[in-house]
Every structure is written in structure tokens, then in C-alpha cells.
Scaffold this active site. Sequence first.
Site, mmCIF file in Angstrom:
data_model
loop_
_atom_site.group_PDB
_atom_site.id
_atom_site.type_symbol
_atom_site.label_atom_id
_atom_site.label_comp_id
_atom_site.label_asym_id
_atom_site.label_seq_id
_atom_site.Cartn_x
_atom_site.Cartn_y
_atom_site.Cartn_z
ATOM 1 N N ARG A 53 30.127 35.109 48.872
ATOM 2 C CA ARG A 53 28.961 35.807 49.385
ATOM 3 C C ARG A 53 28.435 35.095 50.625
ATOM 4 N NH1 ARG A 53 30.555 39.290 46.777
ATOM 5 N NH2 ARG A 53 29.506 40.655 45.258
ATOM 6 N N ASP A 64 32.857 22.317 39.654
ATOM 7 C CA ASP A 64 32.112 23.348 38.932
ATOM 8 C C ASP A 64 31.399 22.660 37.775
ATOM 9 O OD1 ASP A 64 31.156 25.467 37.365
ATOM 10 O OD2 ASP A 64 32.719 26.800 38.140
ATOM 11 N N ALA A 94 38.230 41.344 51.066
ATOM 12 C CA ALA A 94 39.370 40.492 50.697
ATOM 13 C C ALA A 94 40.082 41.000 49.459
ATOM 14 C CB ALA A 94 38.898 39.052 50.469
ATOM 15 N N ALA A 95 39.327 41.625 48.554
ATOM 16 C CA ALA A 95 39.923 42.096 47.306
ATOM 17 C C ALA A 95 40.613 43.436 47.447
ATOM 18 C CB ALA A 95 38.837 42.215 46.231
ATOM 19 N N HIS A 151 34.354 41.972 54.520
ATOM 20 C CA HIS A 151 34.010 41.928 53.090
ATOM 21 C C HIS A 151 34.941 42.837 52.284
ATOM 22 C CE1 HIS A 151 30.458 41.202 50.105
ATOM 23 N NE2 HIS A 151 31.622 41.216 49.483
ATOM 24 N N GLU A 161 24.968 41.725 56.504
ATOM 25 C CA GLU A 161 26.121 42.627 56.493
ATOM 26 C C GLU A 161 25.679 44.066 56.720
ATOM 27 O OE1 GLU A 161 28.372 41.999 52.896
ATOM 28 O OE2 GLU A 161 29.098 40.041 53.567
#
Length: 284
Positions: free
Chosen positions: A194, A133, A244-245, A242, A223
Site C-alpha cells: 500500500r 514480522d 501487480a496481482a 496498482h 492514487e
Amino acid sequence: IANRATQITRKSLESATDLRMIAKYTNGYDNVDVKAASNLGIVVVNSPTESNWGGVAEGTMAYILCLLKKVREKDRHVKNGGWRDQSLFGTYVGSRLSDGYEGLTIGIIGFGRIGRKLIKRCLGFEANIHVYDPFVNKQIIENNKCNEIDFTDGLVLADFISIHVPLNKETENLIAKEELKQMKENCILVNTARGGIINEKDLVWALTNKKIYGAGLDVFETEPPLKDNPLFQLDNVLLTPHNAALTLECRKRMAVETCENIVYYLTKSDLLNKNNIINKNYLN
């Protein structure tokens, strides 16, 4: 209140003449034309706090473990009448995140809130964690018991690669054929960020030709994905819609936070978390 699937375009915004605020029920705001909202003086607010960070991190671990342990294959084996026969010592042999001496290597691309939640889960498995990062100080990475690494070196060294960056001009097709060629043949690639960060056509090539071991995708370039998406025909990729959370706890927290955002905006703007506001210049 807007969810992830609702497309909020300039045309729809212009037709809502009394609209003052768009409160997203999610962290992402890809489906909102923020520029148009800003031009029209409409505030856009999301729910970026801890309501879904941990869920995505746990979802990422689920993809890694499911693929690594060959859970789906073993499940299918038993349902087809198989048991502890000789095939279990060949086709269905999985691997360990830690071999008892030295853990496998996990490469995390993006060290924001979700990436940092993920490393806590990975450390529990005694894994070696490398982070790429360029916007995070090396000392912060090392303080979290991780090693800073160059992007290319991370691709080469990692047994698992997990993506946690936003989709923008710099990250679109961040992982394509040349990057996939550099990965280990036993590498598992997971994307819960994403679609579009990984080039799907090139990923199909890598999975089909066994250039990498497997992949877990919660997001797609289009999507919902088209019905003829070639990823659907592959056994070494795990696909989810979409979400996962998404957990019961996450849904409750996001609902409460979204409602709080609306109430605070209308009555107690000083209590509104400024980090939730996408276009801050339009806060009344």
C-alpha cells in the site's frame, strides 16, 4: 459488487437503503467505509484467498529482476541503435540474484500469505532470505527456510527489501529518510502493498541522491498519482498502476469467488468463508 477504484462512502451507503452486502472484487477494502457499513448493518466481504497472492509475489520478482538486470536500460539501448559495444560493460551491467556461491540477501517485511509466496520464488534463485514480522513465530519463519531478523538489521543487510504489510497507524511512513539512510547503496526497494508505507518525498530524495540503487512501486500515497509526481522523472524507479496481482487467471478466480460470496451469503451462509467477512458481527 465493488472494485478497488470505487469509493464507497457513508453518504453513498446511507442513500442505498436496500443494500445488504458489499462484495469486494479485490483483497483490499481501503475504499470502503467499513465503520459506516457496520453501523448500517451492511456486510462487507472481500476476496482474500489465493486468487491474487501468487500474482503479487511474481510481480514483486518482476520488479526485482527488471531493475537488477537493467532490462529497461538495455531495451532502450537497442532501440536507440546500440548493440554489444563498450557501454554494455559499464552503464548496462546488471547483477545476479545468485553468484553461484552465495545468493544475495532479500529482506521481507511482513510474512503473511503474499510474503510466504514470495519466499518460494526467492529460494529458487538461491537467495538468502531474512524476514521481519513481529506477529509471526520465529519457528514458522525458520520452517520456511528463512531467517528471522530485527527491523533495523534487515534494513542494513538486505540487497533487496520487499514490503508486504497493511497500511495502518503503525506502518504509515514505516520507510522514511532515516530508514533509507541505513540501506545499502545497491539496495532495491519494492512496495506492492500500500502507498503511504514508504514516504514518497523521502524516497525521491534517496533515489535522486543515489542513497539506494532503485525502487519498484505498484502503489502510491495518492492514487492515481498526481501528474507532477517527481517519481515520474527518475530512471531508477519502476512504476506500475496498482495491478501487480492482475493476471487473466487472477481475474477469473476473483470473479468466481465474488459471485460465490454473494450466493453463499444469500442462500448457504454455512459455506461462506468467514475469513472473507470484514465486519463479521453483521453476518445474518
